[in-house]
Design a protein around this motif. Structure first.
Motif, PDB file in Angstrom:
ATOM      1  N   GLU A 111       0.830  -1.206   0.000  1.00  0.00           N
ATOM      2  CA  GLU A 111       0.000   0.000   0.000  1.00  0.00           C
ATOM      3  C   GLU A 111       0.860   1.250   0.000  1.00  0.00           C
ATOM      4  O   GLU A 111       0.569   2.229  -0.707  1.00  0.00           O
ATOM      5  CB  GLU A 111      -0.904  -0.019   1.231  1.00  0.00           C
ATOM      6  CG  GLU A 111      -1.890   1.135   1.318  1.00  0.00           C
ATOM      7  CD  GLU A 111      -2.740   1.069   2.567  1.00  0.00           C
ATOM      8  OE1 GLU A 111      -2.787   2.095   3.283  1.00  0.00           O
ATOM      9  OE2 GLU A 111      -3.326  -0.002   2.844  1.00  0.00           O
ATOM     10  N   ILE A 112       1.946   1.234   0.781  1.00  0.00           N
ATOM     11  CA  ILE A 112       2.879   2.363   0.809  1.00  0.00           C
ATOM     12  C   ILE A 112       3.530   2.534  -0.556  1.00  0.00           C
ATOM     13  O   ILE A 112       3.666   3.657  -1.078  1.00  0.00           O
ATOM     14  CB  ILE A 112       3.949   2.159   1.899  1.00  0.00           C
ATOM     15  CG1 ILE A 112       3.325   2.221   3.294  1.00  0.00           C
ATOM     16  CG2 ILE A 112       5.054   3.213   1.762  1.00  0.00           C
ATOM     17  CD1 ILE A 112       2.772   3.571   3.665  1.00  0.00           C
ATOM     18  N   ALA A 113       3.946   1.424  -1.167  1.00  0.00           N
ATOM     19  CA  ALA A 113       4.598   1.491  -2.473  1.00  0.00           C
ATOM     20  C   ALA A 113       3.666   2.073  -3.527  1.00  0.00           C
ATOM     21  O   ALA A 113       4.073   2.901  -4.355  1.00  0.00           O
ATOM     22  CB  ALA A 113       5.068   0.095  -2.892  1.00  0.00           C
ATOM     23  N   MET A 114       2.398   1.657  -3.511  1.00  0.00           N
ATOM     24  CA  MET A 114       1.435   2.172  -4.479  1.00  0.00           C
ATOM     25  C   MET A 114       1.140   3.651  -4.223  1.00  0.00           C
ATOM     26  O   MET A 114       0.917   4.427  -5.170  1.00  0.00           O
ATOM     27  CB  MET A 114       0.149   1.349  -4.402  1.00  0.00           C
ATOM     28  CG  MET A 114       0.303  -0.084  -4.897  1.00  0.00           C
ATOM     29  SD  MET A 114       0.962  -0.172  -6.588  1.00  0.00           S
ATOM     30  CE  MET A 114      -0.360   0.627  -7.495  1.00  0.00           C
ATOM     31  N   PHE A 115       1.127   4.025  -2.955  1.00  0.00           N
ATOM     32  CA  PHE A 115       0.921   5.447  -2.630  1.00  0.00           C
ATOM     33  C   PHE A 115       2.014   6.294  -3.273  1.00  0.00           C
ATOM     34  O   PHE A 115       1.736   7.317  -3.919  1.00  0.00           O
ATOM     35  CB  PHE A 115       0.921   5.650  -1.115  1.00  0.00           C
ATOM     36  CG  PHE A 115       1.117   7.082  -0.693  1.00  0.00           C
ATOM     37  CD1 PHE A 115       0.072   7.993  -0.767  1.00  0.00           C
ATOM     38  CD2 PHE A 115       2.360   7.524  -0.242  1.00  0.00           C
ATOM     39  CE1 PHE A 115       0.255   9.317  -0.393  1.00  0.00           C
ATOM     40  CE2 PHE A 115       2.544   8.843   0.128  1.00  0.00           C
ATOM     41  CZ  PHE A 115       1.491   9.738   0.053  1.00  0.00           C
ATOM     42  N   VAL A 116       3.260   5.883  -3.113  1.00  0.00           N
ATOM     43  CA  VAL A 116       4.384   6.624  -3.692  1.00  0.00           C
ATOM     44  C   VAL A 116       4.287   6.619  -5.213  1.00  0.00           C
ATOM     45  O   VAL A 116       4.485   7.655  -5.870  1.00  0.00           O
ATOM     46  CB  VAL A 116       5.721   6.036  -3.217  1.00  0.00           C
ATOM     47  CG1 VAL A 116       6.888   6.724  -3.930  1.00  0.00           C
ATOM     48  CG2 VAL A 116       5.862   6.167  -1.708  1.00  0.00           C
ATOM     49  N   LYS A 117       3.979   5.459  -5.795  1.00  0.00           N
ATOM     50  CA  LYS A 117       3.885   5.353  -7.241  1.00  0.00           C
ATOM     51  C   LYS A 117       2.804   6.280  -7.795  1.00  0.00           C
ATOM     52  O   LYS A 117       3.031   6.999  -8.781  1.00  0.00           O
ATOM     53  CB  LYS A 117       3.589   3.914  -7.639  1.00  0.00           C
ATOM     54  CG  LYS A 117       3.410   3.706  -9.138  1.00  0.00           C
ATOM     55  CD  LYS A 117       3.034   2.265  -9.451  1.00  0.00           C
ATOM     56  CE  LYS A 117       2.779   2.074 -10.948  1.00  0.00           C
ATOM     57  NZ  LYS A 117       2.390   0.692 -11.272  1.00  0.00           N
ATOM     58  N   ASN A 118       1.647   6.238  -7.188  1.00  0.00           N
ATOM     59  CA  ASN A 118       0.539   7.057  -7.670  1.00  0.00           C
ATOM     60  C   ASN A 118       0.809   8.548  -7.505  1.00  0.00           C
ATOM     61  O   ASN A 118       0.415   9.359  -8.341  1.00  0.00           O
ATOM     62  CB  ASN A 118      -0.750   6.685  -6.936  1.00  0.00           C
ATOM     63  CG  ASN A 118      -1.250   5.306  -7.307  1.00  0.00           C
ATOM     64  OD1 ASN A 118      -0.970   4.808  -8.389  1.00  0.00           O
ATOM     65  ND2 ASN A 118      -1.979   4.664  -6.390  1.00  0.00           N
ATOM     66  N   ARG A 119       1.475   8.910  -6.420  1.00  0.00           N
ATOM     67  CA  ARG A 119       1.769  10.321  -6.179  1.00  0.00           C
ATOM     68  C   ARG A 119       2.781  10.856  -7.206  1.00  0.00           C
ATOM     69  O   ARG A 119       2.724  12.033  -7.595  1.00  0.00           O
ATOM     70  CB  ARG A 119       2.291  10.502  -4.754  1.00  0.00           C
ATOM     71  CG  ARG A 119       2.562  11.951  -4.339  1.00  0.00           C
ATOM     72  CD  ARG A 119       1.294  12.787  -4.313  1.00  0.00           C
ATOM     73  NE  ARG A 119       0.367  12.379  -3.267  1.00  0.00           N
ATOM     74  CZ  ARG A 119       0.429  12.796  -2.004  1.00  0.00           C
ATOM     75  NH1 ARG A 119       1.379  13.634  -1.622  1.00  0.00           N
ATOM     76  NH2 ARG A 119      -0.470  12.388  -1.134  1.00  0.00           N
ATOM     77  N   LEU A 120       3.692   9.992  -7.624  1.00  0.00           N
ATOM     78  CA  LEU A 120       4.760  10.448  -8.509  1.00  0.00           C
ATOM     79  C   LEU A 120       4.476  10.275  -9.997  1.00  0.00           C
ATOM     80  O   LEU A 120       5.217  10.777 -10.825  1.00  0.00           O
ATOM     81  CB  LEU A 120       6.065   9.709  -8.177  1.00  0.00           C
ATOM     82  CG  LEU A 120       6.674   9.985  -6.809  1.00  0.00           C
ATOM     83  CD1 LEU A 120       7.895   9.105  -6.589  1.00  0.00           C
ATOM     84  CD2 LEU A 120       7.062  11.456  -6.672  1.00  0.00           C
ATOM     85  N   ARG A 121       3.430   9.567 -10.311  1.00  0.00           N
ATOM     86  CA  ARG A 121       3.232   9.236 -11.719  1.00  0.00           C
ATOM     87  C   ARG A 121       2.888  10.485 -12.533  1.00  0.00           C
ATOM     88  O   ARG A 121       2.344  11.453 -12.031  1.00  0.00           O
ATOM     89  CB  ARG A 121       2.120   8.205 -11.858  1.00  0.00           C
ATOM     90  CG  ARG A 121       0.721   8.779 -11.715  1.00  0.00           C
ATOM     91  CD  ARG A 121      -0.351   7.737 -11.872  1.00  0.00           C
ATOM     92  NE  ARG A 121      -1.661   8.340 -11.642  1.00  0.00           N
ATOM     93  CZ  ARG A 121      -2.718   7.665 -11.272  1.00  0.00           C
ATOM     94  NH1 ARG A 121      -2.628   6.365 -11.051  1.00  0.00           N
ATOM     95  NH2 ARG A 121      -3.875   8.278 -11.106  1.00  0.00           N
ATOM     96  N   MET A 122       3.149  10.374 -13.791  1.00  0.00           N
ATOM     97  CA  MET A 122       2.836  11.452 -14.716  1.00  0.00           C
ATOM     98  C   MET A 122       1.855  10.929 -15.755  1.00  0.00           C
ATOM     99  O   MET A 122       2.086   9.899 -16.377  1.00  0.00           O
ATOM    100  CB  MET A 122       4.097  11.952 -15.447  1.00  0.00           C
ATOM    101  CG  MET A 122       3.841  12.987 -16.530  1.00  0.00           C
ATOM    102  SD  MET A 122       3.261  14.570 -15.878  1.00  0.00           S
ATOM    103  CE  MET A 122       4.789  15.183 -15.150  1.00  0.00           C
ATOM    104  N   ASN A 123       0.753  11.627 -15.947  1.00  0.00           N
ATOM    105  CA  ASN A 123      -0.246  11.222 -16.913  1.00  0.00           C
ATOM    106  C   ASN A 123       0.131  11.811 -18.268  1.00  0.00           C
ATOM    107  O   ASN A 123      -0.039  12.997 -18.518  1.00  0.00           O
ATOM    108  CB  ASN A 123      -1.635  11.734 -16.489  1.00  0.00           C
ATOM    109  CG  ASN A 123      -2.740  11.219 -17.389  1.00  0.00           C
ATOM    110  OD1 ASN A 123      -2.545  11.009 -18.574  1.00  0.00           O
ATOM    111  ND2 ASN A 123      -3.909  11.028 -16.799  1.00  0.00           N
ATOM    112  N   ASP A 124       0.667  10.960 -19.152  1.00  0.00           N
ATOM    113  CA  ASP A 124       1.163  11.439 -20.434  1.00  0.00           C
ATOM    114  C   ASP A 124       0.059  11.972 -21.330  1.00  0.00           C
ATOM    115  O   ASP A 124       0.284  12.818 -22.186  1.00  0.00           O
ATOM    116  CB  ASP A 124       1.901  10.307 -21.168  1.00  0.00           C
ATOM    117  CG  ASP A 124       3.173   9.911 -20.439  1.00  0.00           C
ATOM    118  OD1 ASP A 124       3.758  10.788 -19.788  1.00  0.00           O
ATOM    119  OD2 ASP A 124       3.569   8.731 -20.518  1.00  0.00           O
TER     120      ASP A 124
END
Length: 427
Positions: free
Chosen positions: A296-309
């Motif tokens: 859950e922590i890993a997905m939180f970081v991933k989702n926060r940092l992602r860029m919607n191309d």
């Protein structure tokens, strides 16, 4: 730096003397038909006083157009002649608590002579016969420099320069570094611009003030400020703000005000990310032994940092929302917008941005107002900077959409001002 005799020769030339010898004679100025009088007048400029002033200036520190000492700082500012005529100068502002005084007005005799030294240096760098010809703006009828009363170097030189300066005097003796004096200058400039809505522009160099090619330069108007700054502002963002006010183009204004917001994206995004992550890993429900919690922590970081191309939103839109949340009070923002344009609040609440379909702002929606603010500002910005032909419905078209963009300026101006103020430090 120009020698004493070089500066003296320049002065003599400006007073109508063509062939000047290097000597210690006083300068004699002939005033013909002075103010309609039939008789000519003679005025003497003391060589001793001129030399004392030259030595004093030479002993001071300087950097380009800045002249400073432990207790004083002075730099040239560009004031529109119309403003100069209608305002009463000098404009003064005293900070008695911190022992600092500010003044916008005619330059001191020291600074005026320093500028003449720079002008002579610039003339020395010219090639050919033009190297002996002063800038056109100095070759005016010199009778205007002299009044009916006592004429001294202190009264003559500032009128000869014909420009204004910003002076800072440190009466407390506590602020001696150039860096601190520059920060005080930045504070004064921002509050001047904030309170007057006019840009306070510094000249870039001596050729900006006195072009050797006799070109005509543009001017920006300023007006009065009445209280001293009590805050230190970030210099870079004040420069963006200054650029916005100095331009008449709504495109440049909008992008410059947006740069103020963008400046804090990384800083605020990182701070928000770290705070949220700390809250999650210190929550009593979290356990490093629970794989689901770790994931859950890993997905939180991933989702926060992602860029919607696809949309180009990603981190920037989130970062803008974080910056707004941190530095902007909705009530204060509304009050400031209303001062700038009394019709703007109602317009933003009931009208989308026509050329990019950016959202309206529900001022009473306490939960969603920052999201709506961020989207309106960010989608408008994207429309300005992206020009893909396949997105004509979201593309800003110069001239055709200019009036619509102009309506968005009060919003981004007020937001930029709130960020500059609330990210500052008290002096």
């Amino acid at each position: 730096m120009a020698t004493f005799y070089e500066v003296k020769q320049l002065l003599c030339r400006l007073f109508g003397h063509r062939d000047i010898e290097d000597n210690d004679d006083d300068i004699t100025v002939e005033l013909r038909s002075y103010r309609g009088e039939c008789e000519n007048r003679q005025i003497q400029i003391s060589n001793t006083e001129l030399l004392e002033l030259y030595n004093k200036v030479s002993a001071m520190d300087n950097n380009s157009l800045e002249l400073y000492s432990e207790n004083t700082y002075e730099t040239a500012v560009d004031l529109d002649h119309f403003i100069m005529r209608r305002q009463e100068f000098p404009l003064t502002s005293d900070d008695s608590i911190n022992g600092i005084s500010y003044e916008v007005g005619y330059p001191t005799a020291e600074y005026s002579l320093y500028l003449l030294m720079l002008i002579k240096d610039a003339m020395n760098q010219q090639q050919g016969r033009n190297s002996r010809i002063p800038p056109m703006r100095l070759r005016r009828p010199f009778e205007r420099y002299f009044g009916e009363g006592e004429n001294t170097l202190e009264t003559i030189l500032p009128k000869m320069i014909g420009e204004f300066s910003l002076k800072i005097v440190n009466t407390s003796g506590n602020y001696k570094s150039l860096n601190i004096l520059r920060k005080m200058k930045t504070s004064f400039e921002f509050e001047f611009m904030y309170k007057t809505g006019n840009s306070l522009v510094e000249f870039l160099d001596i050729l900006d003030m006195f072009p050797m090619d006799n070109g005509i330069r543009s001017r920006t108007s300023e007006t009065q400020i009445d209280t001293p700054p009590l805050r230190k502002y970030t210099e870079d963002v004040v420069d963006y703000y200054k650029q916005a006010l100095a331009s008449n183009d709504p495109y440049i204004k909008y992008i410059s005000f947006y740069h103020v917001m963008e400046y804090f994206y990384d800083e605020v995004f990182k701070r928000k990310m770290v705070t949220d992550l700390k809250n999650k890993i210190t929550h009593p429900d979290f356990s490093y032994k629970d794989e689901d919690k770790i994931y859950e922590i890993a997905m939180f970081v991933k989702n926060r940092l992602r860029m919607n191309d696809e949309t180009g939103q990603g981190n920037e839109l989130e970062s803008l929302k974080y910056v707004l949340n941190e530095y902007v009070s909705v009530d204060d923002l509304k009050a400031r917008i209303n001062i700038i344009d009394s019709n703007a609040l109602n317009y933003y609440q009931n009208n989308k941005v026509a050329f990019c379909n950016a959202s309206v702002i529900g001022w009473s929606d306490s939960q969603g107002v920052f999201t709506q603010l961020a989207k309106r500002i960010y989608f408008t910005r994207n429309s300005l900077v992206h020009s893909k032909s396949g997105k004509n419905k979201e593309r800003y078209r110069p001239y055709q959409d200019e009036k619509q963009l102009q309506l968005e300026i009060p919003l981004v101006k007020a937001v930029a001002e709130a960020i500059i103020i609330n990210s500052s430090e008290i002096i």
